[in-house]
Write a protein that holds these residues in place. Structure first.
Motif, mmCIF file in Angstrom:
data_model
loop_
_atom_site.group_PDB
_atom_site.id
_atom_site.type_symbol
_atom_site.label_atom_id
_atom_site.label_comp_id
_atom_site.label_asym_id
_atom_site.label_seq_id
_atom_site.Cartn_x
_atom_site.Cartn_y
_atom_site.Cartn_z
ATOM 1 N N ILE A 127 59.502 27.528 44.498
ATOM 2 C CA ILE A 127 59.549 26.335 45.516
ATOM 3 C C ILE A 127 60.871 26.210 45.974
ATOM 4 C CG2 ILE A 127 59.242 23.919 45.473
ATOM 5 C CD1 ILE A 127 56.731 25.485 44.374
ATOM 6 N N CYS A 128 60.880 26.296 47.410
ATOM 7 C CA CYS A 128 62.003 26.127 48.106
ATOM 8 C C CYS A 128 62.185 24.855 48.879
ATOM 9 C CB CYS A 128 62.131 27.244 49.217
ATOM 10 S SG CYS A 128 61.869 28.956 48.372
ATOM 11 N N VAL A 129 63.238 24.188 48.584
ATOM 12 C CA VAL A 129 63.389 22.919 49.450
ATOM 13 C C VAL A 129 64.797 22.834 50.352
ATOM 14 C CG1 VAL A 129 63.858 20.340 49.111
ATOM 15 C CG2 VAL A 129 62.415 21.568 47.397
ATOM 16 N N ASN A 130 64.295 22.786 51.533
ATOM 17 C CA ASN A 130 65.409 22.878 52.568
ATOM 18 C C ASN A 130 65.714 21.307 52.847
ATOM 19 O OD1 ASN A 130 66.839 23.085 55.091
ATOM 20 N ND2 ASN A 130 65.199 23.665 56.360
ATOM 21 N N PRO A 159 53.636 35.400 50.707
ATOM 22 C CA PRO A 159 52.593 34.317 51.023
ATOM 23 C C PRO A 159 51.841 33.686 49.460
ATOM 24 C CG PRO A 159 51.811 36.026 51.753
ATOM 25 C CD PRO A 159 52.976 36.625 51.449
ATOM 26 N N GLY A 160 51.999 34.817 48.753
ATOM 27 C CA GLY A 160 51.333 34.168 47.460
ATOM 28 C C GLY A 160 52.290 33.583 46.310
ATOM 29 N N THR A 161 53.464 33.419 46.616
ATOM 30 C CA THR A 161 54.400 32.894 45.599
ATOM 31 C C THR A 161 55.288 31.709 46.210
ATOM 32 O OG1 THR A 161 55.977 34.825 45.973
ATOM 33 C CG2 THR A 161 54.356 34.772 44.200
ATOM 34 N N VAL A 162 55.555 31.889 47.435
ATOM 35 C CA VAL A 162 56.755 31.135 48.146
ATOM 36 C C VAL A 162 56.191 29.813 49.014
ATOM 37 C CG1 VAL A 162 58.564 30.715 49.853
ATOM 38 C CG2 VAL A 162 58.087 32.657 48.408
ATOM 39 N N THR A 163 56.416 28.546 48.163
ATOM 40 C CA THR A 163 56.384 27.240 48.951
ATOM 41 C C THR A 163 57.607 26.717 49.615
ATOM 42 O OG1 THR A 163 54.584 27.008 47.272
ATOM 43 C CG2 THR A 163 55.504 24.955 48.654
#
Length: 253
Positions: free
Chosen positions: A39-42, A61-65
């Motif tokens: 989970i990446c928060v910009n 695409p299967g792991t990163v949000t």
């Protein structure tokens, strides 16, 4: 996308162009064989961080949000934004500058948490806080950190010696027990302990920042740290939460 990941890796980013791909790619390489999500928060970056995160999501695409703040809210707010989306039983916090080593996550996950671990963690453990083996900072920052950690530990009795280390592996249920306030990320062990969970510290690697510059200055950190510590001292002295016998909660012993 993995339906039920065991581990959620939560990474806040603010103006970390040049670090996004190395950090996210290294996480995927280090955690191969573990069911995880990222989970990446910009935090409203003003550089190419957003574009690089979009590329990273397309690459994995299967792991990163990716979640993007409309306005800058700070690291603690970014962590709580990400916390709303995590699905794993444990949340690994990593900084977006590459100083934290995801190999430590793989090592401690397999040793302490994975099924069949040699020394499984107690049911009531809420956080494994990283303690840096060595500091890749100037002597001035090292002395500053030693003083700040000593004062904080004396005042809060939080069982941690290096809360400035961004590497923290937290039980999701414990994380969701915590109150939110700006800069609360500096006091995670104390807040976890206040909520009735146990704190454990493990040595982890510390590396040089991959690219860019630190977002923290001495005067700003010092002023905020003093006021935040006073607030935390008040909060800790107000007591923790109740645990009902009917909950089957690990904090009940």
């Amino acid at each position: 996308m993995i339906q039920t990941p065991s581990l959620s890796v939560l990474i806040p980013f603010f103006n970390e162009a040049g670090n996004v791909h190395p950090v996210i790619d290294e996480v995927h390489a280090a955690l191969a064989g573990i069911d995880f999500e990222v989970i990446c928060v910009n935090d409203a970056s003003g550089d190419a961080t957003g574009a690089e995160l979009a590329e990273a999501k397309a690459r994995h695409p299967g792991t990163v949000t990716v979640l993007t703040h409309l306005t800058r809210r700070g690291k603690s707010a970014a962590l709580f934004t990400g916390l709303k989306s995590v699905r794993g039983d444990w949340v690994q916090l990593l900084d977006g500058d590459g100083q934290n080593d995801p190999a430590d996550t793989a090592r401690l996950w397999k040793a302490l948490i994975a099924p069949g671990a040699n020394s499984p963690v107690p049911a009531g453990l809420g956080i494994i806080a990283g303690k840096r083996n060595s500091r890749n900072d100037s002597v001035f920052k090292w002395v500053q950190s030693r003083i700040a950690n000593g004062v904080r530990r004396f005042v809060l009795q939080d069982d941690a010696t290096d809360t400035g280390c961004g590497w923290k592996l937290i039980r999701t249920a414990a994380f969701r027990d915590l109150p939110y306030f700006a800069s609360m990320h500096r006091f995670l062990p104390a807040l976890i302990k206040r909520a009735g969970w146990d704190v454990r510290e493990e040595k982890v690697n510390d590396r040089m920042r991959l690219a860019g510059q630190s977002k923290y200055g001495f005067l700003g950190r010092l002023g905020a740290g003093i006021f935040d510590l006073i607030g935390m001292f008040w909060l800790v002295r107000r007591g923790g939460y109740g645990v009902a016998a009917e909950w089957n909660d690990p904090r009940g012993g």
